[in-house]
Design a protein around this motif. Sequence first.
Motif, mmCIF file in Angstrom:
data_model
loop_
_atom_site.group_PDB
_atom_site.id
_atom_site.type_symbol
_atom_site.label_atom_id
_atom_site.label_comp_id
_atom_site.label_asym_id
_atom_site.label_seq_id
_atom_site.Cartn_x
_atom_site.Cartn_y
_atom_site.Cartn_z
ATOM 1 N N THR A 63 0.861 -1.177 0.000
ATOM 2 C CA THR A 63 0.000 0.000 0.000
ATOM 3 C C THR A 63 0.898 1.228 0.000
ATOM 4 O O THR A 63 1.793 1.350 0.837
ATOM 5 C CB THR A 63 -0.933 0.009 1.222
ATOM 6 O OG1 THR A 63 -1.891 -1.050 1.082
ATOM 7 C CG2 THR A 63 -1.675 1.332 1.339
ATOM 8 N N VAL A 64 0.655 2.125 -0.948
ATOM 9 C CA VAL A 64 1.493 3.312 -1.115
ATOM 10 C C VAL A 64 0.591 4.526 -1.276
ATOM 11 O O VAL A 64 -0.371 4.496 -2.052
ATOM 12 C CB VAL A 64 2.397 3.190 -2.368
ATOM 13 C CG1 VAL A 64 3.242 4.447 -2.547
ATOM 14 C CG2 VAL A 64 3.285 1.957 -2.276
ATOM 15 N N LEU A 65 0.888 5.581 -0.542
ATOM 16 C CA LEU A 65 0.196 6.840 -0.749
ATOM 17 C C LEU A 65 0.840 7.561 -1.931
ATOM 18 O O LEU A 65 2.066 7.601 -2.057
ATOM 19 C CB LEU A 65 0.274 7.718 0.503
ATOM 20 C CG LEU A 65 -0.401 7.153 1.753
ATOM 21 C CD1 LEU A 65 -0.160 8.072 2.943
ATOM 22 C CD2 LEU A 65 -1.898 6.967 1.520
ATOM 23 N N GLY A 66 0.017 8.109 -2.794
ATOM 24 C CA GLY A 66 0.528 8.790 -3.968
ATOM 25 C C GLY A 66 1.428 9.962 -3.606
ATOM 26 O O GLY A 66 1.240 10.627 -2.590
ATOM 27 N N THR A 67 2.406 10.206 -4.469
ATOM 28 C CA THR A 67 3.311 11.344 -4.293
ATOM 29 C C THR A 67 2.658 12.609 -4.843
ATOM 30 O O THR A 67 2.135 12.609 -5.958
ATOM 31 C CB THR A 67 4.637 11.099 -5.039
ATOM 32 O OG1 THR A 67 5.250 9.928 -4.510
ATOM 33 C CG2 THR A 67 5.579 12.283 -4.891
ATOM 34 N N LYS A 68 2.695 13.670 -4.059
ATOM 35 C CA LYS A 68 2.179 14.954 -4.539
ATOM 36 C C LYS A 68 3.281 15.652 -5.328
ATOM 37 O O LYS A 68 4.375 15.879 -4.836
ATOM 38 C CB LYS A 68 1.739 15.831 -3.371
ATOM 39 C CG LYS A 68 1.223 17.196 -3.802
ATOM 40 C CD LYS A 68 0.830 18.032 -2.596
ATOM 41 C CE LYS A 68 0.504 19.459 -2.999
ATOM 42 N NZ LYS A 68 0.153 20.300 -1.830
ATOM 43 N N PHE A 69 2.979 16.001 -6.595
ATOM 44 C CA PHE A 69 3.977 16.604 -7.475
ATOM 45 C C PHE A 69 3.836 18.112 -7.617
ATOM 46 O O PHE A 69 4.767 18.771 -8.070
ATOM 47 C CB PHE A 69 3.897 15.957 -8.865
ATOM 48 C CG PHE A 69 4.461 14.564 -8.897
ATOM 49 C CD1 PHE A 69 5.815 14.352 -9.095
ATOM 50 C CD2 PHE A 69 3.641 13.460 -8.710
ATOM 51 C CE1 PHE A 69 6.353 13.066 -9.113
ATOM 52 C CE2 PHE A 69 4.154 12.172 -8.735
ATOM 53 C CZ PHE A 69 5.510 11.984 -8.936
ATOM 54 N N GLY A 70 2.686 18.648 -7.228
ATOM 55 C CA GLY A 70 2.501 20.081 -7.360
ATOM 56 C C GLY A 70 1.066 20.424 -7.685
ATOM 57 O O GLY A 70 0.144 19.644 -7.407
ATOM 58 N N ILE A 71 0.870 21.583 -8.311
ATOM 59 C CA ILE A 71 -0.465 22.119 -8.570
ATOM 60 C C ILE A 71 -0.645 22.383 -10.061
ATOM 61 O O ILE A 71 0.235 22.932 -10.718
ATOM 62 C CB ILE A 71 -0.687 23.423 -7.782
ATOM 63 C CG1 ILE A 71 -0.592 23.148 -6.268
ATOM 64 C CG2 ILE A 71 -2.027 24.054 -8.121
ATOM 65 C CD1 ILE A 71 -0.608 24.401 -5.425
ATOM 66 N N MET A 72 -1.800 21.984 -10.582
ATOM 67 C CA MET A 72 -2.140 22.236 -11.984
ATOM 68 C C MET A 72 -3.399 23.084 -12.071
ATOM 69 O O MET A 72 -4.313 22.945 -11.238
ATOM 70 C CB MET A 72 -2.392 20.926 -12.736
ATOM 71 C CG MET A 72 -1.167 20.100 -13.016
ATOM 72 S SD MET A 72 -1.619 18.649 -14.042
ATOM 73 C CE MET A 72 -0.017 17.846 -14.180
#
Length: 518
Positions: free
Chosen positions: A466-475
């Motif tokens: 189980t992995v929490l998604g990586t936040k890459f920024g804002i679109m």
Amino acid sequence: MTRQDEILKAEINNLREAGHRFMSKEISVSDFKGISGGMGVYAQRGGQKFMIRLRTNSGLVSMEHLELIKSFTEKYKIKDIHFTTRQAIQLHHLNIDDVCDIMEKALDKKLYTRGGGGNYPRNVAISPMSGVEKGEMFDVTEFALKISEYFMKRITEYKLPRKLKVSISSSDRDAAGATINDIGFIAAVENGEPYFRMYLAGGLGNNPGISIPYEKKIAPKEILYYVEAMVNLFTAEGDYINKSKARTRYIPRRMGIENFLEAYENHLISVKKEKNLDLNIKIKPSKTLKEYSHKLKKNLSLIHQRQDNLYTVIIHPLNGQISSEDFKKIVKFIEENNNAEARLSMTESMYIRNLDEEQAEKLLQLTDKFRQKTKIQQSMSCVGIPTCQIGIEQSQSLVKNILEYIKINNISEERLPFVYVSGCQNSCGRHQVGDIGFAGGKKKVGEKIEDVFDIYAGGMVSRERTVLGTKFGIMLMSRIPEFIGELSMELEKNLIGYEEYISEKNDSFIELIGKYLV
């Protein structure tokens, strides 16, 4: 009528009165929410209409309840039904008297709304394929229903700091999300002996956390002791002052994992000493055959069950919103095919199980025009604005915009992944565990306040990983469809699927994301 039902009926009268006072501006939004939330009712944005959440236990929807919900759509002129990410059904755009009348009629048929919101144990989630899934350990349905029954018998007595979510999965796929909930169980069998693996204090939303694995095996007959111990620990150690840090995942962060587990053990000892919560549920380990003779080809809408020549059809309406007319078609089909069974999933879909070949083909044809078929079409979205009181962005519009952009520009959908969208950081759309996730917000760009979404990628849920998604920024919301379109072209150019792409060509993926960040 039971004493419990009498209490719930009286609460409905109080809600009706409070609703009218709210409409007359005599009480605030927050005051009304404090009254209505625990009853599964919320005022919609604007304060003129209301929504109600029907607590379909673990997503099981009986024929009686299907007919009841159909009758609500007819009597109260409800255009759409929302399948939630907690295996429940929401009805929207109602006035307060309609809401209360629906609650009373539902209560008479043992379809509850109490605990559908507020600081209470929520719907107990299970794998929608439990009992019929290839590779599962054993059917967990009866255990989930017993936990739900236990909660509902004392639902008006709970004084929890915040909501509590319980999930039970029948296989290592963890379709119920046991590894990301306050308390989760995954079925297991060792040397022919069934047991549960247990996970504690996980959850999505702000400051999410993966659940802590519990090292001991759980005897199935004792599962209620472990649930009650967690409730008692939450009551004793949860934060009643700071709402933003009141979920169970904050307790081990404050106490430390070792002290948290020690405290849990102490509560477990007390519960076992004081109560008799043994369950008598006969377990038969599920059998997956070595060979099958299913003739219909499986796809995202059709699953081969572990029972030979039986099928499950998955009906995923766009954004989990099904028109009442289409819902009636499904109800009629189930009525005419009484071997069929309806269950709701945590992906805003309805699973119709136990179909033979002819029935499966008929249902696929019946639902062809409103059943979403590709991964990107089967993306999830919370309700968002303009309906949700606390929503920030138009989550459902984002999914529609993506699909429209793909269609207009003749872009291939074949390799695109599921997209999970939340209108805010609360993760009702489970954006933190999706292939790609978006969470809505506002951001000043130049001199203008823009509609934006945080982008996450790489989330997944299973027992093994189980992995929490990586936040890459804002679109910018306006550019996300273009990003998805370019992603599709990258996948087609490389002739690989999304998971392979982000694994083998992660630098290219990050570069692609970077082009669209603000």
